[in-house]
Design a protein around this motif. Structure first.
Motif, PDB file in Angstrom:
ATOM      1  N   LEU A  68     -61.900 -11.734  54.233  1.00  0.00           N
ATOM      2  CA  LEU A  68     -61.011 -11.256  53.180  1.00  0.00           C
ATOM      3  C   LEU A  68     -59.639 -10.878  53.737  1.00  0.00           C
ATOM      4  O   LEU A  68     -58.612 -11.138  53.107  1.00  0.00           O
ATOM      5  CB  LEU A  68     -61.670 -10.050  52.512  1.00  0.00           C
ATOM      6  CG  LEU A  68     -61.177  -9.601  51.169  1.00  0.00           C
ATOM      7  CD1 LEU A  68     -61.339 -10.712  50.132  1.00  0.00           C
ATOM      8  CD2 LEU A  68     -61.940  -8.375  50.719  1.00  0.00           C
ATOM      9  N   ARG A  69     -59.616 -10.303  54.917  1.00  0.00           N
ATOM     10  CA  ARG A  69     -58.358  -9.873  55.542  1.00  0.00           C
ATOM     11  C   ARG A  69     -57.498 -11.050  56.021  1.00  0.00           C
ATOM     12  O   ARG A  69     -56.330 -10.861  56.344  1.00  0.00           O
ATOM     13  CB  ARG A  69     -58.652  -8.934  56.705  1.00  0.00           C
ATOM     14  CG  ARG A  69     -59.136  -7.576  56.256  1.00  0.00           C
ATOM     15  CD  ARG A  69     -59.339  -6.630  57.427  1.00  0.00           C
ATOM     16  NE  ARG A  69     -59.792  -5.346  56.969  1.00  0.00           N
ATOM     17  CZ  ARG A  69     -60.985  -4.825  57.239  1.00  0.00           C
ATOM     18  NH1 ARG A  69     -61.852  -5.494  57.994  1.00  0.00           N
ATOM     19  NH2 ARG A  69     -61.332  -3.646  56.774  1.00  0.00           N
ATOM     20  N   MET A  70     -58.055 -12.248  56.059  1.00  0.00           N
ATOM     21  CA  MET A  70     -57.303 -13.424  56.500  1.00  0.00           C
ATOM     22  C   MET A  70     -56.240 -13.844  55.486  1.00  0.00           C
ATOM     23  O   MET A  70     -55.353 -14.617  55.825  1.00  0.00           O
ATOM     24  CB  MET A  70     -58.251 -14.597  56.757  1.00  0.00           C
ATOM     25  CG  MET A  70     -59.139 -14.424  57.933  1.00  0.00           C
ATOM     26  SD  MET A  70     -60.183 -15.894  58.081  1.00  0.00           S
ATOM     27  CE  MET A  70     -61.183 -15.464  59.460  1.00  0.00           C
ATOM     28  N   ARG A  71     -56.344 -13.380  54.263  1.00  0.00           N
ATOM     29  CA  ARG A  71     -55.380 -13.712  53.207  1.00  0.00           C
ATOM     30  C   ARG A  71     -55.180 -15.221  53.116  1.00  0.00           C
ATOM     31  O   ARG A  71     -54.133 -15.757  53.430  1.00  0.00           O
ATOM     32  CB  ARG A  71     -54.042 -13.021  53.453  1.00  0.00           C
ATOM     33  CG  ARG A  71     -54.150 -11.537  53.696  1.00  0.00           C
ATOM     34  CD  ARG A  71     -53.871 -10.787  52.416  1.00  0.00           C
ATOM     35  NE  ARG A  71     -53.846  -9.357  52.679  1.00  0.00           N
ATOM     36  CZ  ARG A  71     -54.569  -8.493  51.989  1.00  0.00           C
ATOM     37  NH1 ARG A  71     -55.359  -8.892  51.047  1.00  0.00           N
ATOM     38  NH2 ARG A  71     -54.494  -7.212  52.252  1.00  0.00           N
ATOM     39  N   LEU A  72     -56.202 -15.912  52.673  1.00  0.00           N
ATOM     40  CA  LEU A  72     -56.242 -17.372  52.706  1.00  0.00           C
ATOM     41  C   LEU A  72     -55.830 -18.034  51.396  1.00  0.00           C
ATOM     42  O   LEU A  72     -56.333 -19.102  51.059  1.00  0.00           O
ATOM     43  CB  LEU A  72     -57.654 -17.823  53.087  1.00  0.00           C
ATOM     44  CG  LEU A  72     -58.122 -17.350  54.457  1.00  0.00           C
ATOM     45  CD1 LEU A  72     -59.597 -17.635  54.642  1.00  0.00           C
ATOM     46  CD2 LEU A  72     -57.316 -18.025  55.552  1.00  0.00           C
ATOM     47  N   GLU A  73     -54.913 -17.457  50.661  1.00  0.00           N
ATOM     48  CA  GLU A  73     -54.481 -18.041  49.395  1.00  0.00           C
ATOM     49  C   GLU A  73     -54.045 -19.492  49.607  1.00  0.00           C
ATOM     50  O   GLU A  73     -53.473 -19.845  50.625  1.00  0.00           O
ATOM     51  CB  GLU A  73     -53.323 -17.244  48.785  1.00  0.00           C
ATOM     52  CG  GLU A  73     -53.710 -15.864  48.272  1.00  0.00           C
ATOM     53  CD  GLU A  73     -53.827 -14.806  49.366  1.00  0.00           C
ATOM     54  OE1 GLU A  73     -53.379 -15.051  50.497  1.00  0.00           O
ATOM     55  OE2 GLU A  73     -54.401 -13.745  49.078  1.00  0.00           O
TER      56      GLU A  73
END
Length: 136
Positions: A68-73
């Motif tokens: 979730l913290r990877m910010r993979l938008e």
């Protein structure tokens, strides 16, 4: 019943007269300590006697939070971010994939119940930002 710390508990509705119940419910759990396991307990509800415990399971959300913290938008829906393998430290019945799906990070899990002859639960994790909370 879901729990992350001794004082927070959530309960699903009761599914009557079903040996393979499906709850299909959304439960929102506030995570006090992401390093503690989420504990699940399954009970058979009895009307005139104490409820019978039908098993329990636990799992950690650390891999999920890391994804979730990877910010993979912008990833294509269905992209596998990481896989979590069954081990002695979790109750996974099979490999669990953390996936980017429809603009969200989700994790589907099949959990093997402990302290019972047999039984499994299927759950899905999704992060929900609640206004006024600490967030990630």
């Amino acid at each position: 019943m879901f729990q992350n710390c001794p004082i927070q508990k959530l309960k699903t509705r009761v599914v009557k007269q079903d040996v393979n119940p499906e709850w299909d419910e959304d439960l929102t759990l506030s995570i006090a300590d992401p390093h503690l396991p989420i504990q699940l307990s399954v009970y058979d509800r009895d009307t005139f006697s104490p409820d019978d415990k039908m098993g329990d399971a636990e799992f950690y959300i650390t891999d999920y939070l890391q994804a979730l913290r990877m910010r993979l938008e912008g990833l294509p829906s269905g992209t596998i971010i990481t896989k979590v393998q069954p081990s002695r430290e979790n109750c996974l019945a099979e490999e669990s994939c953390i996936v980017w799906a429809d603009g969200k990070v989700v994790q589907n899990m099949f959990l093997r119940l402990r302290n019972v002859e047999r039984g499994e639960l299927e759950i899905q994790l999704q992060w929900i930002d609640i206004p006024g909370s600490r967030g990630l």
